[in-house]
Design a protein around this motif. Structure first.
Motif, short mmCIF file in Angstrom:
data_model
loop_
_atom_site.label_atom_id
_atom_site.label_comp_id
_atom_site.label_asym_id
_atom_site.label_seq_id
_atom_site.Cartn_x
_atom_site.Cartn_y
_atom_site.Cartn_z
N LEU A 36 0.83 -1.21 0.00
CA LEU A 36 0.00 0.00 0.00
C LEU A 36 0.87 1.26 0.00
O LEU A 36 0.61 2.20 -0.76
N CYS A 37 1.92 1.28 0.79
CA CYS A 37 2.84 2.43 0.80
C CYS A 37 3.42 2.66 -0.59
O CYS A 37 3.47 3.79 -1.08
N ARG A 38 3.87 1.59 -1.23
CA ARG A 38 4.46 1.70 -2.56
C ARG A 38 3.45 2.22 -3.58
O ARG A 38 3.74 3.11 -4.38
N LEU A 39 2.23 1.66 -3.55
CA LEU A 39 1.20 2.08 -4.51
C LEU A 39 0.83 3.55 -4.34
O LEU A 39 0.61 4.26 -5.33
N ILE A 40 0.75 4.02 -3.10
CA ILE A 40 0.42 5.42 -2.86
C ILE A 40 1.56 6.32 -3.34
O ILE A 40 1.35 7.29 -4.07
N ARG A 41 2.78 5.98 -2.94
CA ARG A 41 3.93 6.84 -3.27
C ARG A 41 4.23 6.86 -4.76
O ARG A 41 4.69 7.88 -5.28
N ASP A 42 4.01 5.73 -5.46
CA ASP A 42 4.31 5.66 -6.90
C ASP A 42 3.16 6.14 -7.78
O ASP A 42 3.26 6.08 -9.00
N GLN A 83 -12.22 16.47 11.54
CA GLN A 83 -13.08 15.30 11.76
C GLN A 83 -12.27 14.12 12.29
O GLN A 83 -11.10 13.96 11.96
N GLY A 84 -12.93 13.30 13.12
CA GLY A 84 -12.24 12.16 13.68
C GLY A 84 -13.20 11.18 14.32
O GLY A 84 -14.42 11.30 14.20
N THR A 85 -12.63 10.21 15.01
CA THR A 85 -13.40 9.16 15.67
C THR A 85 -13.14 9.18 17.16
O THR A 85 -12.09 9.65 17.61
N PRO A 86 -14.07 8.62 17.95
CA PRO A 86 -13.73 8.33 19.34
C PRO A 86 -12.83 7.10 19.37
O PRO A 86 -12.56 6.50 18.32
N ILE A 87 -12.38 6.70 20.55
CA ILE A 87 -11.67 5.43 20.66
C ILE A 87 -12.63 4.35 20.15
O ILE A 87 -13.81 4.34 20.49
N HIS A 88 -12.12 3.45 19.33
CA HIS A 88 -12.95 2.39 18.78
C HIS A 88 -12.11 1.15 18.50
O HIS A 88 -10.88 1.19 18.54
N ASP A 89 -12.80 0.04 18.21
CA ASP A 89 -12.12 -1.19 17.80
C ASP A 89 -12.51 -1.49 16.36
O ASP A 89 -13.19 -0.70 15.72
N HIS A 90 -12.09 -2.63 15.87
CA HIS A 90 -12.43 -3.05 14.51
C HIS A 90 -13.23 -4.34 14.52
O HIS A 90 -13.14 -5.14 13.59
N ASP A 91 -13.99 -4.54 15.59
CA ASP A 91 -14.90 -5.68 15.67
C ASP A 91 -14.18 -7.01 15.45
O ASP A 91 -14.71 -7.91 14.81
N GLY A 92 -12.92 -7.07 15.94
CA GLY A 92 -12.17 -8.31 15.84
C GLY A 92 -11.51 -8.58 14.50
O GLY A 92 -10.98 -9.66 14.28
N MET A 93 -11.51 -7.60 13.60
CA MET A 93 -10.92 -7.81 12.26
C MET A 93 -9.55 -7.16 12.16
O MET A 93 -9.32 -6.10 12.75
N TRP A 94 -8.65 -7.77 11.37
CA TRP A 94 -7.40 -7.08 11.06
C TRP A 94 -7.71 -5.98 10.05
O TRP A 94 -8.71 -6.03 9.33
N CYS A 95 -6.83 -4.99 10.01
CA CYS A 95 -7.00 -3.87 9.09
C CYS A 95 -5.64 -3.28 8.75
O CYS A 95 -4.76 -3.22 9.61
N VAL A 96 -5.48 -2.87 7.51
CA VAL A 96 -4.33 -2.07 7.09
C VAL A 96 -4.89 -0.75 6.59
O VAL A 96 -5.82 -0.72 5.79
N GLU A 97 -4.32 0.35 7.12
CA GLU A 97 -4.80 1.69 6.80
C GLU A 97 -3.66 2.50 6.20
O GLU A 97 -2.57 2.55 6.79
N GLY A 98 -3.89 3.11 5.05
CA GLY A 98 -2.87 3.94 4.41
C GLY A 98 -3.40 5.34 4.19
O GLY A 98 -4.55 5.53 3.82
N VAL A 99 -2.56 6.35 4.42
CA VAL A 99 -2.94 7.75 4.20
C VAL A 99 -2.66 8.09 2.74
O VAL A 99 -1.53 8.02 2.28
N TRP A 100 -3.73 8.41 2.02
CA TRP A 100 -3.64 8.70 0.59
C TRP A 100 -3.14 10.11 0.35
O TRP A 100 -2.28 10.35 -0.48
N ASN A 101 -3.74 11.06 1.04
CA ASN A 101 -3.27 12.44 0.98
C ASN A 101 -3.62 13.12 2.29
O ASN A 101 -4.47 12.65 3.04
N GLY A 102 -2.92 14.20 2.58
CA GLY A 102 -3.13 14.89 3.84
C GLY A 102 -2.39 14.17 4.97
O GLY A 102 -1.36 13.53 4.75
N ALA A 103 -2.94 14.28 6.17
CA ALA A 103 -2.32 13.66 7.35
C ALA A 103 -3.39 13.24 8.34
O ALA A 103 -4.49 13.81 8.36
N LEU A 104 -3.08 12.25 9.13
CA LEU A 104 -3.96 11.80 10.21
C LEU A 104 -3.17 11.70 11.50
O LEU A 104 -2.00 11.32 11.48
#
Length: 193
Positions: A36-42, A83-104
């Motif tokens: 994901l990092c490579r795809l975003i950067r390239d 905009q943002g979220t409160p503390i939360h979980d992912h309902d027991g699922m794995w997740c990979v999150e990539g920043v496309w533009n901007g910052a988080l």
């Protein structure tokens, strides 16, 4: 199967399919995070224009792809200024999150103790993630909050979940130090156009 056609969508799906073939969750998320990092950067993938349009009253969730074969789904999230979220979980699922533009700003939390409805958390780290960066969450280490720290710019992130993310637990602060009340939030999707 939900499939949106956008430039590079096949490249993205092939990278995810390759990662989910890995023998365990840690190898899978490492492979996916690096791809994901490579795809975003390239700039190999051009997300649909609509994912760059913020909603005034909530961060937007737009599902771009769901794999019938592997079960995972790809969701673009659009974060308006502040905009943002409160503390939360992912309902027991794995997740990979990539920043496309901007910052988080992402704050991770460690669960210290809990009963049926009340949870005590300790913040264990905060990062400012910029465009081209990615992270992963693997249960039970999945508690976090996300926020667009900008007061002017829109941020877009891409989230790959092990399955459809239709609900999660959210945690609202209580008056007692580091204690939160757990609630289940049903997650909707915004229209992709």
């Amino acid at each position: 199967m939900l499939t949106l056609d956008f430039p590079g969508s096949r490249t993205l799906i092939d990278a995810i399919d390759s990662a989910v073939a890995k023998p365990n969750t840690h190898e899978l998320t490492d492979s996916l995070r690096n791809s994901l990092c490579r795809l975003i950067r390239d700039n190999e993938v051009k997300l649909p224009d609509c994912v760059f349009e913020a909603c005034a009253d909530h961060y937007a969730r737009r599902e771009l792809y769901r794999s019938d074969e592997h079960g995972y789904c790809v969701v673009a999230m659009t974060w308006g200024p502040g905009q943002g979220t409160p503390i939360h979980d992912h309902d027991g699922m794995w997740c990979v999150e990539g920043v496309w533009n901007g910052a988080l700003e992402i704050v991770q939390y460690e669960l210290l103790e809990h009963d049926a409805q009340h949870y005590r958390f300790q913040p264990i780290g905060s990062i400012q993630a910029g465009a081209g960066s990615a992270g992963s969450l693997i249960p039970p280490h999945e508690y976090h909050s996300i926020r667009n720290p900008s007061d002017k710019s829109v941020t877009v992130s891409l989230h790959i979940y092990s399955g459809p993310m239709t609900q999660c637990a959210v945690f609202q602060p209580l008056p007692e130090d580091r204690w939160y009340e757990r609630d289940v939030r049903v997650l909707g999707l915004d229209r992709v156009h």
